[in-house]
Design an enzyme around this catalytic site. Structure first.
Site, PDB file in Angstrom:
ATOM      1  N   CYS A   1      19.959  22.128  89.481  1.00  0.00           N
ATOM      2  CA  CYS A   1      18.972  21.337  88.741  1.00  0.00           C
ATOM      3  C   CYS A   1      17.530  21.703  89.069  1.00  0.00           C
ATOM      4  CB  CYS A   1      19.212  19.846  88.969  1.00  0.00           C
ATOM      5  SG  CYS A   1      20.863  19.341  88.489  1.00  0.00           S
TER       6      CYS A   1
ATOM      7  N   HIS B   1      12.790  16.038  87.649  1.00  0.00           N
ATOM      8  CA  HIS B   1      14.157  16.292  87.190  1.00  0.00           C
ATOM      9  C   HIS B   1      14.779  14.965  86.773  1.00  0.00           C
ATOM     10  CE1 HIS B   1      18.230  17.376  86.764  1.00  0.00           C
ATOM     11  NE2 HIS B   1      18.631  16.848  87.896  1.00  0.00           N
TER      12      HIS B   1
ATOM     13  N   ASN C   1      21.465  13.895  82.164  1.00  0.00           N
ATOM     14  CA  ASN C   1      21.072  14.922  83.135  1.00  0.00           C
ATOM     15  C   ASN C   1      21.437  16.293  82.575  1.00  0.00           C
ATOM     16  OD1 ASN C   1      20.855  16.727  85.262  1.00  0.00           O
ATOM     17  ND2 ASN C   1      21.809  15.388  86.768  1.00  0.00           N
TER      18      ASN C   1
END
Ligand code: UT7
Length: 306
Positions: free
Chosen positions: A108, A232, A262
């Site tokens: 990520c 993020h 996500n």
């Protein structure tokens, strides 16, 4: 000597999957997912290549640059379409590019690692780089596992980064890894994503705060100087906890995970483009970009919007 952001683009699948839809097949609920994560719906579909091509095409058009001016393509992805070849050359071919192209996998934090890689490539003779984050996480989700199925989704974001001898939009960069925490979030060959969510959560807040504070210091600015935090997008509670520790109100933080879930390497450019399109960042304002993910990896950068 420095780098300039020139254009941005995103690519998301059309198919919207709501929390209620997931609740039909999983022991979960819209209320739990919203309260514990902030996610309301996500986009599912496409491939790392197809979503990456869409985002890149829009970024190239937004920048108004020609294909033959692009010297390098760096793709951040945790979910390449195949183990080999890398997905970047396939995206390049689809776009009509024949420049060097490679994948970067930092989970990520991937888009941030790709940006840092591009910055280095620009400092060593390249003049224009296409940076993409593209993820097809849904392919590696066990749709019977409520732990992961409610979180992960698909999408892509891209930008053009140019060399500039006069000045730089990126003022500081802080990256790190802690491989001793590698087992907290994994996907084995042929397997599915698995995570110790609580421990990832705990560590995520810590590394975001620490790396952000260091990035602010290296850029010579304070948290009060930051107009926009582009974090993020894993869990709104992580963003809230980190923002509170940094002394930054949530009004200055971009949250798009309610709509996109996500999307790993894609989440920071997806959030940044959304903020830009809503007029939330103006020229000469400072933005803090910060990410974390499997590895564990983390990265923060202070950017001056030009
Ligand atoms: O992109 C980087 C990597 N990802 C992350 O950063 C994610 C980090 N972690 C998180 O976001 C959170 O830890 C989760 C969203 C994964 C979990 O939230 P939590 O507040 O830590 O919940 P929990 O695991 O402590 O579970 C609380 C309860 C448990 O039930 P009991 O034991 O209290 O009866 C779980 O079994 O919620 C239950 N639960 C669920 N219930 C409905 C866990 N997952 C679900 C679910 N639906 N999907």
């Amino acid at each position: 000597m420095g780098v300039r952001f020139k254009g941005w683009g995103t690519g998301v699948p059309e198919r919207v999957v709501t929390n209620d839809e997931l609740s039909q097949t999983l022991d979960t609920s819209d209320e739990w997912i919203r309260e514990r994560t902030g996610i309301r719906e996500r986009r599912i579909g496409g491939s790392a290549k197809s979503l990456g091509v869409e985002a890149a095409g829009k970024a190239i058009a937004d920048a108004g640059v020609s294909l033959d001016s692009i010297d390098f393509l760096v793709l951040a992805t945790t979910t390449p379409d195949r183990l080999t070849p890398a997905t970047a050359p396939m995206i390049a071919a689809e776009l009509g590019l024949s420049c060097p192209a490679m994948d970067v996998n930092a989970a990520c934090s991937g888009f941030m690692y790709a940006l840092r890689t591009a910055q280095g490539l620009l400092e060593t003779g390249n003049r224009r780089i296409l940076v993409i984050g593209s993820e097809n996480l849904s392919r590696w989700v066990d749709w019977n596992d409520r732990n992961m199925a409610v979180l992960l989704a698909d999408g892509a974001g891209a930008c053009i980064l140019d060399y500039d001898a006069e000045g730089s939009d990126i003022l500081s960069f802080v990256l790190g890894t802690d491989g001793t925490a590698a087992d907290l979030l994994t996907c084995e060959h042929g397997g599915f994503f698995e995570m110790d969510g609580k421990e990832v959560f705990r560590r995520a807040v810590r590394v975001v705060v620490d790396s952000a504070e260091e990035a602010l210091e290296r850029a010579g600015v304070t948290a009060q100087d930051i107009s926009l935090v582009v974090p993020h997008q894993a869990n709104v509670r992580i963003i809230q906890a980190a923002a509170q520790r940094l002394g930054i109100e949530m009004e200055r933080c971009v949250v798009v995970l309610d709509r996109y879930g996500n999307t790993s390497s894609s989440s920071i450019p997806l959030a940044l483009v959304d903020a830009r399109d809503h007029g939330r960042i103006r020229p000469d304002e400072y933005a803090l970009l910060t990410g974390f993910g499997a590895g564990m990896t983390w990265a923060s950068a202070v950017v001056r919007w030009s």
